[in-house]
Motif scaffolding. Structure first.
Motif, PDB file in Angstrom:
ATOM      1  N   LYS A 209       0.836  -1.209   0.000  1.00 38.08           N
ATOM      2  CA  LYS A 209       0.000   0.000   0.000  1.00 38.08           C
ATOM      3  C   LYS A 209       0.870   1.259   0.000  1.00 38.08           C
ATOM      4  O   LYS A 209       0.543   2.247  -0.667  1.00 38.08           O
ATOM      5  CB  LYS A 209      -0.922   0.023   1.225  1.00 38.08           C
ATOM      6  CG  LYS A 209      -2.201  -0.775   1.013  1.00 38.08           C
ATOM      7  CD  LYS A 209      -3.149  -0.584   2.185  1.00 38.08           C
ATOM      8  CE  LYS A 209      -3.984  -1.837   2.407  1.00 38.08           C
ATOM      9  NZ  LYS A 209      -4.425  -1.974   3.800  1.00 38.08           N
TER      10      LYS A 209
ATOM     11  N   ASP B 254       0.581   8.677   4.059  1.00 40.98           N
ATOM     12  CA  ASP B 254      -0.504   8.099   4.830  1.00 40.98           C
ATOM     13  C   ASP B 254       0.093   7.194   5.906  1.00 40.98           C
ATOM     14  O   ASP B 254       1.311   7.109   6.059  1.00 40.98           O
ATOM     15  CB  ASP B 254      -1.483   7.342   3.928  1.00 40.98           C
ATOM     16  CG  ASP B 254      -0.809   6.180   3.224  1.00 40.98           C
ATOM     17  OD1 ASP B 254       0.411   6.009   3.409  1.00 40.98           O
ATOM     18  OD2 ASP B 254      -1.488   5.449   2.503  1.00 40.98           O
TER      19      ASP B 254
ATOM     20  N   ILE C 113       3.428   5.722  -5.791  1.00 41.65           N
ATOM     21  CA  ILE C 113       3.243   5.764  -7.244  1.00 41.65           C
ATOM     22  C   ILE C 113       2.105   6.706  -7.611  1.00 41.65           C
ATOM     23  O   ILE C 113       2.188   7.496  -8.540  1.00 41.65           O
ATOM     24  CB  ILE C 113       2.947   4.345  -7.784  1.00 41.65           C
ATOM     25  CG1 ILE C 113       4.173   3.454  -7.583  1.00 41.65           C
ATOM     26  CG2 ILE C 113       2.550   4.394  -9.261  1.00 41.65           C
ATOM     27  CD1 ILE C 113       3.951   1.997  -7.905  1.00 41.65           C
ATOM     28  N   ARG C 114       1.015   6.646  -6.811  1.00 41.39           N
ATOM     29  CA  ARG C 114      -0.153   7.475  -7.117  1.00 41.39           C
ATOM     30  C   ARG C 114       0.046   8.935  -6.707  1.00 41.39           C
ATOM     31  O   ARG C 114      -0.809   9.786  -6.942  1.00 41.39           O
ATOM     32  CB  ARG C 114      -1.400   6.929  -6.423  1.00 41.39           C
ATOM     33  CG  ARG C 114      -2.261   6.122  -7.388  1.00 41.39           C
ATOM     34  CD  ARG C 114      -3.619   5.814  -6.807  1.00 41.39           C
ATOM     35  NE  ARG C 114      -3.586   4.572  -6.054  1.00 41.39           N
ATOM     36  CZ  ARG C 114      -3.857   4.483  -4.765  1.00 41.39           C
ATOM     37  NH1 ARG C 114      -4.171   5.554  -4.073  1.00 41.39           N
ATOM     38  NH2 ARG C 114      -3.800   3.322  -4.163  1.00 41.39           N
ATOM     39  N   GLY C 115       1.156   9.198  -6.040  1.00 40.09           N
ATOM     40  CA  GLY C 115       1.426  10.577  -5.637  1.00 40.09           C
ATOM     41  C   GLY C 115       0.774  10.952  -4.314  1.00 40.09           C
ATOM     42  O   GLY C 115       0.872  12.077  -3.857  1.00 40.09           O
ATOM     43  N   GLN C 116       0.058   9.991  -3.692  1.00 42.56           N
ATOM     44  CA  GLN C 116      -0.510  10.269  -2.368  1.00 42.56           C
ATOM     45  C   GLN C 116       0.392   9.597  -1.338  1.00 42.56           C
ATOM     46  O   GLN C 116       0.116   8.513  -0.843  1.00 42.56           O
ATOM     47  CB  GLN C 116      -1.933   9.720  -2.264  1.00 42.56           C
ATOM     48  CG  GLN C 116      -2.875  10.440  -3.200  1.00 42.56           C
ATOM     49  CD  GLN C 116      -4.094   9.613  -3.547  1.00 42.56           C
ATOM     50  OE1 GLN C 116      -4.056   8.383  -3.550  1.00 42.56           O
ATOM     51  NE2 GLN C 116      -5.174  10.288  -3.854  1.00 42.56           N
TER      52      GLN C 116
ATOM     53  N   LYS D  59       2.197   1.708  -3.481  1.00 44.22           N
ATOM     54  CA  LYS D  59       1.111   2.183  -4.353  1.00 44.22           C
ATOM     55  C   LYS D  59       0.839   3.663  -4.113  1.00 44.22           C
ATOM     56  O   LYS D  59       0.632   4.432  -5.047  1.00 44.22           O
ATOM     57  CB  LYS D  59      -0.175   1.387  -4.076  1.00 44.22           C
ATOM     58  CG  LYS D  59      -0.307   0.152  -4.954  1.00 44.22           C
ATOM     59  CD  LYS D  59      -1.716  -0.414  -4.846  1.00 44.22           C
ATOM     60  CE  LYS D  59      -1.719  -1.904  -5.170  1.00 44.22           C
ATOM     61  NZ  LYS D  59      -2.586  -2.670  -4.273  1.00 44.22           N
ATOM     62  N   GLY D  60       0.835   4.039  -2.836  1.00 42.74           N
ATOM     63  CA  GLY D  60       0.594   5.442  -2.480  1.00 42.74           C
ATOM     64  C   GLY D  60       1.631   6.346  -3.113  1.00 42.74           C
ATOM     65  O   GLY D  60       1.312   7.401  -3.658  1.00 42.74           O
TER      66      GLY D  60
END
Ligand code: ADP
Ligand code: MG
Length: 624
Positions: free
Chosen positions: A50, A62, A56-59, A53-54
Motif C-alpha cells: 500500500k 498516509d 506511485i499514485r502521488g498520495q 502504491k501510495g
C-alpha cells in the motif's frame, strides 16, 4: 469476524510465533536477516504494498507510509549496525496490524448493529394469484394493489388495511415497544412487523416512496454529511502526516550535522532511530478512526430510539440547541380535531359539515382530515372542482357548482365576507357559500399526552427559550401554551409570518446558541429548512416534513426532542474526549521520542493503546 479479518489474525499469530522462535535461535549475519524477513513480510507485506502504491499514485503521506518507512528504516539501521536486532521492526508491524484488526472489527460490529437496528428492509411482498400467495419483489407492486401480510412478516409497502385486524410491532421504526393495533381502514406503514393475524392491505404508495425506503435512504446517506469535527480531523491528517515526516527528517539530519559542525561525533544511528520512533508515534489512526465512528454510533443510538438524524453535522448542531420553537398543530397537539359545535348555520348542520368536508377533500391539513372524519361518509370527489388552498388560511373550492370557502376569518375577509365572531374557545372554521356567510364550525384539538413533560425535559436539558408559533387564534394559542408551561407565544401567523418570526429569533440569539424548529411539515416546511436545525414530527405522514427536516422523529413524540439533544451532547462529549486524549498522548510521546526517552516499543504500544481506548469510547455513543 469475516474472512479477511480471520486471515489477518492467522498472519498475526504466525508472525508472532516465528518472531518468538527466532529469538531463541542463535543466528546472525545474512541468515538472520533472511529468517527475520519471513515474519516481517508475513505480517506486513500488504502495508508495504500500500505504501508503494501510495507513492506511485502521488498520495505519499498516509499511515502505511509512516509504518513502512519506520520499520524498513529500523531494519536498515540494524543491518548497518550489524546488531541483527530486527525484532523491533517486526513488533511494530505486528502491533500496528493488531490495532487495524481491532479497529476493523469494531467498525464492522457497530455498522452491523446499526444495520440490524435498521433491519427493516422487506425482501418481498405477497400477492394473491388464483387463490395462492405468490412472493414478488416489492418494487414491482403498483399503487392500489392488494397485498397480504402474514403474521411474522414485515409490511413491505405503506397502505390501508382492507380486511383483517392485528397488532403491529413498530419498534424498529419508532423505538416504541408497545404494539399498535390496526383494523380495517387503518393506515399501516412499511417496516412494521405484523404480529398476530393476516392482514390484507391496499397499497397507497410505491415501494420506493414508502416509509421504509425513505428511512433506509436517510440512514445510508447520513454518513455523507460530515460534521465540523470530522472535517477538522481529515484536514488535520492531511497536513499533519507530511509535517511529521518533515519533522522526522529534520530530527535525523540537523543534530548530527550540528555535531559535525562543532567537531563532535555525529551519532547518526541514535538520531536516525529517534526519527524512526517519531514516525511510529505520530501515526494519527486513533483520531482518524474514532471521530467518525463516534458520530456513526451516535446516529445509530438515536435511530434505535426512533430519532433519525440526517448527518453528523446535525448531531453537532443539536448539541448546541438553546432555543426550541414549536409549531402547534400536529406538533404539540394531536392534530385530530373534534367538532364541538356549529353556530349561525344557514342550513342543516349536517349540510354545513358536508360542504366543508367536500371542499377540504384535497387538503392534507389536520383540520381537513378532521372535518372529513366528522362527515363520516365516503367523499364523492366528482362533486368537487377548482380547489384552491390558501396556506395558513383555508381552502376555496367548487362543490356541486357552488363556491365554498372554508377557513379562518382572514379567509372570509379575503373573499369579502364578514365572519360572525365566536366566543367559544377553540379553532373556528368559518364557511361561506357563494359569497355569503353560512356559519361556523367550532373544532378543538387535544394536547399530546406528554407534551408538558417534553417541555419540562427540554428545560432540564438546558434549553433556555421555548417559543410556540401558530396560525391559529390567539385564544386557542394561549390556552395550549399555558397548559404546557410555554411563556412565549405568537399566534395568527401566516406561514411567511412564521419564517419572519424565526428569522428575528435567529438574529437575536447569542453566538454559539442554536435554534431548533419543531414542526409537522404542514404550513411550516419553509421554517423547518430556515432554522439551524429542523425537527419534523409526523414522519409517519407528511412527506414535506421528511424532505425539509434535518432530524425526523418517527413517532411524533415531542419527548424525543430532549432525548435527541441528550444523545447529541453525549456523542459530542465522546468526540472531544477522544480528540484531547489522542492528541495529548501523541504530543507527550513525540516529545519523549525527540528527547530520546521513548523507543519504538513504547511508541507502538502508545499508538495501539490510544486507538483501542478511543474506539471503545466511541462505541459508548451507541448506548443511551
Ligand atoms: P399551526 O400553526 O397551528 O400549525 P396552520 O398554519 O397550519 O396552523 O393553520 C393556521 C390556521 O389557518 C388554522 O388554525 C385554520 O384556521 C386555518 N387553516 C389552515 N389550513 C386550513 C384548512 N385546510 N381548512 C381550514 N382552515 C385552515
Ligand atoms: Mg402546522
Amino acid at each position: 469476524m469475516n474472512k479477511k479479518q480471520r486471515m489477518m489474525l492467522i498472519r498475526i499469530i504466525a508472525a508472532f510465533i516465528m518472531m518468538v522462535a527466532l529469538a531463541f535461535l542463535p543466528v546472525s549475519g545474512p541468515l538472520a536477516f533472511v529468517l527475520y524477513l519471513l515474519p516481517y513480510l508475513t505480517v506486513g507485506y500488504d502495508i508495504l504494498l500500500k505504501a508503494i502504491k501510495g507513492i506511485i499514485r502521488g498520495q505519499v503521506f498516509d499511515e502505511c507510509f509512516l509504518m513502512a518507512t519506520a520499520t524498513v528504516g529500523a531494519i536498515a539501521l540494524a543491518l548497518y549496525e550489524g546488531t541483527s536486532d530486527y525484532t523491533e521492526a517486526i513488533a511494530v508491524m505486528l502491533f500496528y496490524q493488531i490495532g487495524e484488526l481491532f479497529q476493523s472489527y469494531a467498525v464492522g460490529k457497530s455498522r452491523r448493529s446499526i444495520t440490524e437496528l435498521m433491519d427493516i428492509r422487506p425482501d418481498y411482498a405477497n400477492v394473491e394469484r388464483d387463490g395462492t400467495l405468490v412472493k414478488v419483489d416489492p418494487d414491482d407492486i403498483e399503487v392500489g394493489s392488494i397485498i397480504v401480510v402474514q403474521p411474522g412478516e414485515k409490511v413491505p409497502i405503506d397502505g390501508i388495511v382492507v380486511s383483517g385486524s392485528s397488532s403491529l410491532n413498530t419498534s424498529a421504526l419508532t423505538g416504541e415497544s408497545l404494539p399498535r393495533s390496526v383494523e380495517e381502514g387503518d393506515e399501516v406503514i412499511s417496516g412494521s412487523i405484523n404480529m398476530t393475524s393476516v392482514l390484507r392491505i391496499r397499497t397507497e404508495k410505491e415501494f420506493g416512496e414508502s416509509t421504509v425506503s425513505k428511512i433506509l435512504d436517510l440512514v445510508e446517506n447520513a454518513s455523507s454529511r460530515k460534521s465540523k469535527s470530522e472535517d477538522f480531523i481529515s484536514k488535520f491528517a492531511r497536513v499533519y502526516t507530511p509535517a511529521v515526516c518533515i519533522g522526522a527528517l529534520l530530527l535525523a539530519l540537523l543534530p548530527p550535522l550540528l555535531s559535525i559542525a562543532l567537531g563532535n561525533d555525529p551519532g547518526w544511528e541514535s538520531w536516525v532511530y529517534r526519527a524512526l520512533t517519531f514516525l511510529v508515534i505520530s501515526c494519527p489512526c486513533a483520531l482518524v478512526i474514532s471521530i467518525p465512528l463516534s458520530f456513526f454510533a451516535g446516529i445509530g443510538g438515536a435511530s434505535r430510539e426512533g430519532i433519525l438524524v440526517k448527518g453528523s453535522n446535525y448531531l453537532e448542531t443539536l448539541s448546541k440547541t438553546r432555543i426550541v420553537v414549536f409549531d402547534k398543530t400536529g406538533t404539540l397537539t394531536k392534530g385530530s380535531f373534534e367538532v364541538e359545535g356549529i353556530h349561525h348555520s344557514t342550513m342543516e348542520n349536517e349540510m354545513l359539515v358536508e360542504y366543508a368536508a367536500l371542499a377540504e377533500s384535497s387538503s392534507s391539513h389536520p383540520i381537513s382530515r378532521s372535518l372529513q372524519k366528522a362527515y363520516g361518509k365516503e367523499i364523492d370527489r366528482s362533486r368537487v372542482s377548482g380547489v384552491e388552498e390558501i396556506s395558513g388560511n383555508g381552502v376555496i373550492a367548487k362543490v356541486d357548482g357552488r363556491s365554498v370557502a372554508c377557513g379562518n376569518d382572514k379567509l372570509m375577509r379575503h373573499i369579502g365576507v364578514e365572519p360572525i365572531p365566536c366566543h367559544s374557545a377553540g379553532t373556528i372554521i368559518h364557511v361561506a357559500i357563494d359569497g355569503s356567510y353560512a356559519g361556523h364550525i367550532v373544532i378543538s384539538d387535544i394536547v399530546k399526552d406528554d407534551a408538558a413533560d417534553a417541555i419540562r425535559a427540554l428545560r432540564k436539558a438546558g434549553v433556555e427559550r421555548i417559543v410556540m408559533l401558530t396560525g391559529d387564534r390567539e385564544k386557542v394559542a394561549r390556552s395550549v401554551a399555558s397548559s404546557l408551561g410555554i411563556d412565549e407565544v405568537y399566534s395568527e401567523l401566516l406561514p411567511s409570518g412564521k419564517v419572519d418570526k424565526v428569522e428575528s429569533l435567529l438574529r437575536d440569539k447569542s453566538g454559539s446558541a442554536r435554534l431548533a424548529f419543531v414542526g409537522d411539515g404542514i404550513n411550516d416546511a419553509p421554517v423547518l429548512s430556515r432554522s439551524d436545525i429542523g425537527i419534523a414530527m409526523g414522519a409517519l405522514g407528511s412527506d414535506a416534513a421528511i424532505e425539509a427536516a434535518d432530524v425526523v422523529l418517527m413517532d411524533d413524540d415531542p419527548m424525543k426532542i430532549a432525548t435527541a439533544i441528550r444523545i447529541s451532547r453525549k456523542c459530542l462529549r465522546i468526540v472531544y474526549q477522544n480528540i484531547v486524549f489522542a492528541i495529548g498522548i501523541k504530543a507527550l510521546c513525540l516529545l519523549l521520542g525527540a528527547l530520546g526517552l521513548a523507543d519504538m516499543w513504547l511508541a507502538i504500544f502508545a499508538d495501539v493503546g490510544v486507538m483501542v481506548i478511543a474506539v471503545l469510547n466511541a462505541i459508548r455513543a451507541l448506548r443511551i
